[in-house]
Enzyme design. Structure first.
Site, short mmCIF file in Angstrom:
data_model
loop_
_atom_site.label_atom_id
_atom_site.label_comp_id
_atom_site.label_asym_id
_atom_site.label_seq_id
_atom_site.Cartn_x
_atom_site.Cartn_y
_atom_site.Cartn_z
N LYS A 223 0.82 -1.22 0.00
CA LYS A 223 0.00 0.00 0.00
C LYS A 223 0.85 1.27 0.00
O LYS A 223 2.05 1.24 0.23
CB LYS A 223 -0.96 -0.02 1.19
CG LYS A 223 -2.12 -0.99 0.99
CD LYS A 223 -3.15 -0.89 2.10
CE LYS A 223 -4.36 -1.76 1.79
NZ LYS A 223 -5.36 -1.73 2.89
N ARG A 257 -3.82 -10.11 5.25
CA ARG A 257 -4.40 -10.12 3.90
C ARG A 257 -3.32 -9.59 2.95
O ARG A 257 -2.92 -8.43 3.05
CB ARG A 257 -5.64 -9.24 3.85
CG ARG A 257 -6.33 -9.21 2.49
CD ARG A 257 -7.54 -8.27 2.52
NE ARG A 257 -8.20 -8.20 1.22
CZ ARG A 257 -7.85 -7.37 0.23
NH1 ARG A 257 -6.84 -6.52 0.41
NH2 ARG A 257 -8.50 -7.37 -0.92
#
Length: 287
Positions: A223, A257
């Site tokens: 991210k 995740r």
């Protein structure tokens, strides 16, 4: 011990679990995660399972702020064929469906055997989601976000950041409890409605989320909190992802995740051995 009920079988988190990402989108922020054709989807799922992933999270709508917002029909048209294929090829795998639409969630569970609903909006985009999840009686991933993926980065002002996020979960979890949703997974929402510095503050306070006594999911894979901080690209962010996954595990994360399953499974194995060694040292000191 934290557990969730998967079709009558308890999945425990005595050891953290890894959830592999399958994106059936053309516009996911990380190009390496995009799976379009049937062969790509099957190959990706095989990779997740072979590398030690226990859950597969399937999503058809990108959460990137620059991605186009899909309505229910278009999301379902992308998602359902992939879901049908995965369930046929991998009948026993635990499938998490990444959607904020109640109708998509209902179809995914009732017709294609999805096991978990992963709603990045925390029931805010579709007001029917909480009641539908209660009817479906499946685990629900409750994530923190403000607005929509397209507007979330305009909504990063908080009166007291950590307190506001914790209040969000206490309020929404109370609603789920009243509806009879028995299995809730807490996702603090790294990257959603948060600045880079807020994301790192959130990681530093991750242990506070154990007050809810529910499994904690951390999704920081490749991210912007990593690649913008380091001045690199998502494609170059695997090392930073592994570092933050390790930090999250040390703070008690139960589910990672990720795009890169093998590396995440290795993080779990190493951190679990560090924790075991620490426990043994403390035991010897007390003798």
């Amino acid at each position: 011990m934290k557990t969730i009920n998967i079709n009558g079988t308890l999945l425990d988190f005595s050891t953290p679990r890894v959830m592999g990402i399958v994106n059936v989108t053309p516009d996911s922020f990380f190009s390496g995660s995009r799976t379009q054709g049937a062969n790509d989807i099957v190959e990706r799922c095989n990779q997740i399972i072979n590398e030690g992933g226990v859950m597969i999270d399937v999503g058809a709508q990108s959460s990137s702020p620059v991605a186009r917002f899909l309505e229910v029909k278009e999301e379902a048209e992308r998602l359902i064929p992939a879901l049908k294929l995965i369930r046929k090829e991998f009948p026993d795998v635990i499938i998490s469906v990444d959607t904020f639409y109640a109708d998509v969630a209902k179809q995914a569970v009732e017709e294609y055997g999805a096991n978990i609903i992963n709603d990045i909006s925390g029931g805010q985009i579709d007001g029917r989601m909480f009641s539908v999840v209660a009817q479906l009686n499946v685990p629900y991933i409750l994530m923190h976000m403000r607005g929509t993926p397209q507007t979330m980065q305009e909504l990063t002002h908080y009166d007291n950041f950590i307190q506001d996020v914790l209040y969000y979960f206490s309020e929404r979890k109370a609603k789920l409890d009243m509806l009879g949703v028995n299995d809730v997974i807490i996702d603090p929402g790294f990257g959603f409605s948060k600045t880079i510095s807020q994301n790192y503050e959130l990681m530093a306070y991750l242990k506070y989320f154990h007050i809810f006594e529910e499994p904690i999911l951390v999704g920081i894979s490749r991210k912007s909190m990593i690649y913008k901080l380091l001045g690199i690209t998502p494609e170059e962010s695997l090392n930073g992802t592994s570092v933050l996954n390790s930090v999250a595990l040390l703070s008690g994360a139960d589910i990672l995740r990720v795009h890169d399953v093998k590396e995440a499974v290795e993080c779990v194995k190493i951190i679990e051995n560090v924790k075991l060694a620490h426990k043994e040292i403390c035991s010897h000191i007390l003798e």
